[in-house]
Motif scaffolding. Structure first.
Motif, short mmCIF file in Angstrom:
data_model
loop_
_atom_site.label_atom_id
_atom_site.label_comp_id
_atom_site.label_asym_id
_atom_site.label_seq_id
_atom_site.Cartn_x
_atom_site.Cartn_y
_atom_site.Cartn_z
N ALA A 111 64.25 85.31 40.50
CA ALA A 111 64.39 85.88 41.84
C ALA A 111 63.10 85.87 42.66
CB ALA A 111 64.91 87.31 41.72
N TYR A 112 61.95 85.87 41.99
CA TYR A 112 60.67 85.91 42.71
C TYR A 112 59.69 84.96 42.03
CZ TYR A 112 62.53 90.12 44.92
OH TYR A 112 63.32 91.01 45.63
N ALA A 113 58.71 84.50 42.79
CA ALA A 113 57.73 83.55 42.26
C ALA A 113 56.82 84.23 41.25
CB ALA A 113 56.92 82.94 43.39
N ASP A 114 56.26 85.39 41.63
CA ASP A 114 55.32 86.11 40.78
C ASP A 114 54.32 85.12 40.15
OD1 ASP A 114 56.58 88.39 41.55
OD2 ASP A 114 57.78 88.60 39.75
N LEU A 115 54.14 85.17 38.83
CA LEU A 115 53.16 84.27 38.22
C LEU A 115 53.82 83.10 37.49
CD1 LEU A 115 50.35 86.62 36.89
CD2 LEU A 115 50.20 84.91 38.69
N SER A 116 55.04 82.74 37.89
CA SER A 116 55.67 81.58 37.27
C SER A 116 54.89 80.31 37.54
CB SER A 116 57.11 81.44 37.78
OG SER A 116 57.15 81.37 39.19
N VAL A 117 54.15 80.26 38.65
CA VAL A 117 53.33 79.07 38.92
C VAL A 117 52.30 78.85 37.82
CG1 VAL A 117 51.61 80.30 40.31
CG2 VAL A 117 51.97 77.87 40.67
N ALA A 118 51.86 79.93 37.18
CA ALA A 118 50.90 79.79 36.09
C ALA A 118 51.52 79.06 34.92
CB ALA A 118 50.39 81.16 35.66
N ALA A 119 52.80 79.35 34.64
CA ALA A 119 53.48 78.68 33.53
C ALA A 119 53.83 77.24 33.87
CB ALA A 119 54.75 79.44 33.17
N ASN B 87 51.41 77.42 27.75
CA ASN B 87 51.07 76.70 26.52
C ASN B 87 52.27 76.57 25.59
OD1 ASN B 87 48.00 76.00 25.70
ND2 ASN B 87 48.03 77.61 27.25
N ILE B 88 53.07 77.62 25.47
CA ILE B 88 54.16 77.59 24.51
C ILE B 88 55.22 76.57 24.94
CG2 ILE B 88 55.63 79.42 25.52
CD1 ILE B 88 55.88 80.51 22.59
N GLN B 89 55.44 76.46 26.27
CA GLN B 89 56.39 75.46 26.75
C GLN B 89 55.84 74.05 26.60
OE1 GLN B 89 55.47 78.24 28.58
NE2 GLN B 89 57.21 79.03 29.75
N MET B 90 54.57 73.84 26.99
CA MET B 90 53.99 72.50 26.88
C MET B 90 53.92 72.04 25.43
SD MET B 90 53.48 71.39 29.90
CE MET B 90 54.88 72.34 30.46
N ASN B 91 53.58 72.96 24.53
CA ASN B 91 53.52 72.62 23.11
C ASN B 91 54.89 72.26 22.58
OD1 ASN B 91 53.64 73.69 20.02
ND2 ASN B 91 51.62 72.88 20.51
N TYR B 92 55.91 72.96 23.05
CA TYR B 92 57.28 72.68 22.63
C TYR B 92 57.70 71.29 23.08
CZ TYR B 92 62.21 73.62 21.64
OH TYR B 92 63.49 73.58 21.14
N PHE B 93 57.36 70.94 24.32
CA PHE B 93 57.76 69.63 24.86
C PHE B 93 56.99 68.49 24.18
CE2 PHE B 93 58.40 72.07 29.09
CZ PHE B 93 59.59 72.59 28.64
N LEU B 94 55.65 68.61 24.14
CA LEU B 94 54.86 67.52 23.56
C LEU B 94 55.05 67.44 22.05
CD1 LEU B 94 52.82 65.24 24.03
CD2 LEU B 94 50.98 66.90 23.67
N GLY B 95 55.23 68.59 21.41
CA GLY B 95 55.42 68.59 19.95
C GLY B 95 56.66 67.84 19.52
N LEU B 96 57.72 67.90 20.32
CA LEU B 96 58.92 67.11 20.04
C LEU B 96 58.61 65.63 20.18
CD1 LEU B 96 61.92 66.41 19.73
CD2 LEU B 96 62.21 67.00 22.15
N ALA B 97 57.95 65.27 21.29
CA ALA B 97 57.64 63.85 21.53
C ALA B 97 56.73 63.29 20.44
CB ALA B 97 56.99 63.69 22.90
N MET B 98 55.75 64.09 20.00
CA MET B 98 54.84 63.64 18.95
C MET B 98 55.58 63.46 17.64
SD MET B 98 51.50 63.47 20.03
CE MET B 98 50.40 64.02 18.72
N ASP B 99 56.48 64.38 17.31
CA ASP B 99 57.23 64.28 16.07
C ASP B 99 58.14 63.05 16.09
OD1 ASP B 99 57.58 65.82 13.54
OD2 ASP B 99 59.69 65.84 14.16
N ASP B 100 58.78 62.83 17.23
CA ASP B 100 59.65 61.66 17.37
C ASP B 100 58.86 60.36 17.31
OD1 ASP B 100 62.42 60.65 18.08
OD2 ASP B 100 61.26 59.79 19.72
#
Length: 793
Positions: free
Chosen positions: A349-357, A398-411
């Motif tokens: 509903a609001y931007a808040d600090l989502s830009v940081a993520a 970090n937790i989202q980026m690690n999740y995304f790149l970690g899948l690609a690296m494993d594959d």
């Protein structure tokens, strides 16, 4: 079986040693004061309680309110409405206009370009939004009853649950006041363009690759589940001075927030915060609207007003859910030539600090984990919907980026027929340290040895257990969080130390202690350098802006070492003053003396000396020595000098029941480099505690919405699923000291990032067990069964 024992790289007396917490007895005995212990009726006899109207609709506008029945209810003392002049004139804001680390005003904050919140406004953007009316009464129950009597005429507006619908041409606009064209969070300078990292030439890099992997995964929106609920008491006196008692862990930023929003001189605003319970990032969203509403009510009534969220009211603010698309190319030897990451976040509903993520933290991360990949492009977008706002949460971005790149690296490793840990060692490093980075390699090999990585098999090829169960292993690696150069926005770190005539010490190292043990690190650094016992050092636990020292906000796992570095210099100067004074008494130069456990003695003749108390007791008032306490003050500037960063790696072994879809985590090993581990028991607790959060997000936690009404269906601790002790595995924390940053300790943050590798490690372990990927969190039994069924078709 434990194979790694922590030993401090530099032997010290207190720093790096296993000792009790400095506040252990105070907390265990109930003497430690939290905000709920201070904001009590018996201490503020004329205090009233405030509640705020919450929207029953996910998107609606108030056409009119009638508060007549509420005003007539006995015990009601004051009402504020959205149309009242003192409310209507408050400017637009955000729940997170500071960056969680530094005192700023709104125009220099992270979200200054997206001010999308109206204090007690007339429009609700999520079901539960605080809007329209605030009521103060003699009791919480009376205030709640009065709110039920308020007659509201609502204009119910169309709502959006997911980003796919939000991007359709016919989608209703959530915040036309900041973006009149669509539901994308608008561009502003601090956040940068959609393509926020564009290093090298990714097209050329992919052309040079022998193998290319393309993956897509989804990271969900778990809650913070903090048990210390927002609480504040504001007293706006007739002398126009404002005092705020709260559980905000940013006292100086609270003061700045009131100044910025209410145009009151800083000299007339006092903010006080005692101990705080764990918040997992909740406190970074410190500029909550209720602070200002409470202040306006206190001004209207000229009596203390308390606002405290109930458990249900506090159940808001989630992690930013994201879709991550990764394309990665490599040579046959495993050298990565190019990476492209597209992440799209649901800001709610609001931007808040989502830009940081979505952008800011991933931009930092791009220099620290894939820091030497020659060709890297990262694109991020935030999209408004009408679900609970996404904001700060531990390991943000970090937790989202690690999740995304970690899948690609494993594959990619599987396509290369390469061990994924060797692929990581070959490529993961920061921008200024060539791979293989010694820290990356050491922490990976330590954790791999601990969990028994040599037992790992090909995906889905392991043996069966009890007829229906299969086991697998996975891992992920990431930079820790943070080193000093990332914290420069905090400004100078101020501390004072007072050495009393009886040998005890008062340490003013301002920070609101939230549980990780930063205060213990501060006490040990003071005792170590000054030469006294830790139990003789009294750390000031209640932070009060009237002391004149700026507090360091408990974010980014930086406070422990930032304070300790400054305390070292302050204590060193004070030690010099003491040795000079004792030198005159003992007729020795300061260089000939030493201090241990409060006793000053001659190095070559330890029997010659006296305690600090004996020295003060023996002072003749007619000498140049003084009976006044010795005091020291130091303000240490932070440096942007880049020493690289430290790393952490998490390994998980799981057991998957192919008949029920249940996933059981059998063991986790996490190795983390702290540079200098200031307080090992606290650091190990952070490593273990982080696994609770990481495991929960991997397998259990998510907010579930009724798509037809946008109603959150598990908006409470009964229906919201998170793990219990019975679900938690054995965790082996491995503390290491490889990295060395700036300063006497040169430490790196640890606790902030400890959950960030766990979801990807568990997800990769599930794939290794059953040979089928579930690339979204949480991995629930139904998702396992559906994936196995689809794989078998």
């Amino acid at each position: 079986m434990k194979t790694y024992e922590f030993t401090s790289r530099v032997p010290r007396k207190y720093i790096g040693q296993y000792r009790p917490r400095s506040d252990g007895y105070e907390k265990a005995s109930g003497q430690a004061k939290f905000s709920d212990d201070i904001t009590l009726k018996r201490q503020f006899a004329d205090m009233v309680y405030m509640k705020i109207l919450r929207s029953p609709y996910p998107h609606a506008r108030i056409r009119n309110v009638d508060t007549g029945k509420a005003e007539a209810l006995p015990g009601v003392r004051g009402i504020l409405r959205y149309s009242d002049p003192e409310v209507a004139q408050i400017k637009m804001t955000s729940a997170s206009w500071t960056d969680g680390t530094a005192t700023q005003d709104q125009r220099r904050g992270w979200t200054h370009g997206v001010l999308d919140r109206k204090i007690l406004g007339d429009t609700a953007h999520w079901l539960g939004d605080e809007v329209g009316v605030a009521i103060a009464a003699d009791s919480v129950e009376t205030a709640e009853e009065a709110l039920k009597l308020v007659e509201v005429e609502w204009e119910v507006l169309p709502f959006l649950v997911n980003t796919e619908d939000a991007l359709k041409p016919e989608a209703p606009l959530i915040h036309p006041e900041v973006n009149p064209n669509d539901n994308y969070m608008p561009y502003y300078e601090f956040a940068g363009p959609d393509t926020y990292v564009d290093r090298g030439d990714v097209v050329k890099g992919f052309a040079e690759a022998d193998i290319i992997s393309e993956t897509e995964s989804f990271y969900g929106n778990p809650q913070q589940c903090a048990l210390d609920y927002w609480n504040c008491l504001v007293d706006w006196g007739r002398d126009e001075k404002i005092t705020i008692w709260s559980d905000s862990y940013a006292t100086d930023q609270t003061r700045m927030h009131f100044h910025d929003m209410l145009d009151v001189p800083l000299s007339q605003i006092r903010a006080i915060s005692p101990y705080e319970g764990g918040s997992h990032g909740r406190g970074d969203s410190g500029e909550q609207s209720f602070f200002i509403v409470t202040a306006l009510m206190a001004k209207k009534l000229r009596r203390p007003v308390r606002y405290r969220q109930s458990r249900k009211e506090h159940f808001h603010d989630t992690r930013t859910s994201m879709i991550g698309k990764v394309k990665i190319g490599a040579k046959n030897d495993g050298t990565i030539t190019a990476i492209q990451i597209e992440n799209t976040g649901n800001t709610g509903a609001y931007a808040d600090l989502s830009v940081a993520a979505i952008k800011f933290v991933p931009r930092e991360w791009s220099e620290l984990s894939p820091g030497r990949i020659p060709n890297l492009r990262m694109t991020g977008k935030g999209i408004y919907t009408n679900i609970i706002p996404a904001s700060i949460m531990r390991s943000i971005g970090n937790i989202q980026m690690n999740y995304f790149l970690g899948l690609a690296m494993d594959d990619l490793a599987e396509k290369l027929n390469m061990d994924p840990i060797e692929l990581a060692i070959k490529n993961i490093t920061c921008h200024n340290v060539p791979a293989p980075n010694p820290c990356v390699e050491d922490i990976i090999r330590a954790a791999a040895g601990e969990i028994g990585w040599e037992r790992r098999h090909a995906p889905g090829r392991g043996e069966w257990f009890e007829g229906t169960k299969k086991r697998g292993m996975g891992f992920a690696v990431n930079n820790t969080w943070h080193t000093e150069n990332h914290e420069y926005r905090r400004g100078p770190t101020q501390v004072t130390i007072k050495l009393n005539p009886d040998g005890t010490v008062i340490l003013d190292a301002p920070t609101v202690e939230t549980g990780p043990g930063s205060n213990t690190c501060a006490v040990h650094a003071c005792a170590e350098t000054l030469g006294v016992k830790p139990e003789d050092v009294q750390w000031i636990s209640v932070q009060d802006t009237q002391t004149g020292l700026k507090d360091q906000v408990q974010t980014d796992s930086a406070v422990s070492y930032i304070l300790s570095e400054s305390i070292y210099h302050c204590a060193l100067e004070l030690r010099g003053k003491l040795l000079a004074a004792l030198g005159r008494r003992l007729k020795r130069s300061p260089e000939e003396l030493n201090i241990e456990e409060g006793r000053v003695f001659v190095k070559d003749s330890p029997e010659i000396g006296m305690t600090i108390k004996e020295y003060f007791d023996s002072i003749d008032i007619f000498t140049e020595d003084t009976l006044a306490p010795l005091t020291g003050y130091y303000a240490r500037d932070l440096s942007m000098e880049d020493f690289g960063t430290a790393y952490q790696a998490t390994f998980a072994e799981v057991e998957v029941d192919t008949e029920t879809g249940e996933v059981k985590v059998l063991q986790i090993a996490i190795a983390c480099d702290g540079g200098t581990v200031l307080y090992p028991p606290g650091a190990e607790a952070q490593l273990v505690g982080g696994q609770v959060q990481g495991l929960a997000e991997a397998l259990y936690e998510e907010m579930i919405y009724d798509e037809a009404t946008c109603t959150p269906l598990n908006f409470n601790f009964i229906d919201y699923h998170f793990p219990t002790m019975a679900d938690f595995p054995d965790v082996e924390p491995i503390l290491m000291e490889v990295y060395k940053g700036r300063g006497i300790y040169g430490a790196s943050g640890m606790g902030e990032g400890t959950p960030c590798c766990t979801p990807r490690a568990i997800s990769n372990a599930v794939y290794n067990a059953i040979g089928v990927r579930i690339n979204e969190t949480p991995i629930t039994p139904i998702k396992i069964l559906n994936a196995l069924r689809k794989d078998g078709e």
